[in-house]
Design a protein around this motif. Structure first.
Motif, PDB file in Angstrom:
ATOM      1  N   PRO A 151       1.665  -8.253 -10.677  1.00 46.29           N
ATOM      2  CA  PRO A 151       2.085  -7.029  -9.994  1.00 46.29           C
ATOM      3  C   PRO A 151       1.520  -5.795 -10.710  1.00 46.29           C
ATOM      4  O   PRO A 151       1.348  -5.797 -11.923  1.00 46.29           O
ATOM      5  CB  PRO A 151       3.608  -7.048 -10.097  1.00 46.29           C
ATOM      6  CG  PRO A 151       3.963  -8.476 -10.303  1.00 46.29           C
ATOM      7  CD  PRO A 151       2.821  -9.051 -11.110  1.00 46.29           C
TER       8      PRO A 151
ATOM      9  N   ASN B 113       4.323  -0.791  -4.581  1.00 44.59           N
ATOM     10  CA  ASN B 113       3.964  -1.992  -5.334  1.00 44.59           C
ATOM     11  C   ASN B 113       2.633  -2.523  -4.845  1.00 44.59           C
ATOM     12  O   ASN B 113       2.403  -2.635  -3.637  1.00 44.59           O
ATOM     13  CB  ASN B 113       5.016  -3.091  -5.145  1.00 44.59           C
ATOM     14  CG  ASN B 113       6.286  -2.811  -5.903  1.00 44.59           C
ATOM     15  OD1 ASN B 113       6.267  -2.172  -6.938  1.00 44.59           O
ATOM     16  ND2 ASN B 113       7.393  -3.287  -5.373  1.00 44.59           N
TER      17      ASN B 113
ATOM     18  N   HIS C 298       5.133  -6.711  -0.669  1.00 45.13           N
ATOM     19  CA  HIS C 298       4.608  -7.149  -1.947  1.00 45.13           C
ATOM     20  C   HIS C 298       4.951  -8.620  -2.189  1.00 45.13           C
ATOM     21  O   HIS C 298       4.148  -9.384  -2.727  1.00 45.13           O
ATOM     22  CB  HIS C 298       5.194  -6.264  -3.056  1.00 45.13           C
ATOM     23  CG  HIS C 298       4.686  -6.583  -4.404  1.00 45.13           C
ATOM     24  ND1 HIS C 298       5.356  -7.418  -5.265  1.00 45.13           N
ATOM     25  CD2 HIS C 298       3.566  -6.190  -5.045  1.00 45.13           C
ATOM     26  CE1 HIS C 298       4.664  -7.528  -6.379  1.00 45.13           C
ATOM     27  NE2 HIS C 298       3.570  -6.786  -6.280  1.00 45.13           N
TER      28      HIS C 298
END
Length: 141
Positions: A55, A64, A25
């Protein structure tokens, strides 16, 4: 002259590289411009260019993800995607270039000869506007 892009021809083609891609991520940041590779057109890879916004939990993979915005709008201007689906357009990073080159080496020889826009059928969008690779679809979602 038409400004409407041609409708892609659906040609299911295996994608053994993206599902095993080890990208975290943290590799992407808000503001990055990325592409989600979807197929081949005119001897090159093509996909949807997006801007990384914020995010966001990617429910289909329980990991994520990133909320993305399609600057051209459309029915689904915002989607959530897993980082392994994304390739940088805004900067030349080694990880994305290696992935891009591997995808080219695997796909371009399979789709040669004309300028048809080929959709390899790797992605679907869920009812929650989450982009999901066919290898990540669970329980029919």
């Amino acid at each position: 002259m038409s400004l409407t892009p041609p409708t892609p021809v659906f040609a299911p083609t295996p994608d053994p590289l993206t599902p095993d891609r080890d990208i975290t991520h943290a590799h992407f940041r808000a503001g990055d411009t990325v592409v989600v590779l979807k197929g081949v057109a005119g001897g090159e890879l093509w996909g949807d260019a997006m801007r990384v916004i914020t995010p966001s939990w990617h429910t289909p993979t329980d990991e994520n993800g990133w909320r993305l915005r399609d600057a051209t709008g459309g029915a689904q201007s915002y989607i959530t995607a897993h980082p392994r689906y994304l390739v940088h357009l805004s900067r030349r990073c080694p990880d994305c270039l290696i992935h891009l080159r591997a995808m080219e080496d695997r796909l371009l020889p399979k789709h040669t000869g004309d300028n048809t826009l080929i959709d390899c059928g790797w992605y679907t969008t869920t009812a929650l506007n989450q982009l999901v690779h066919i290898a990540d679809v669970r329980g029919g979602r």
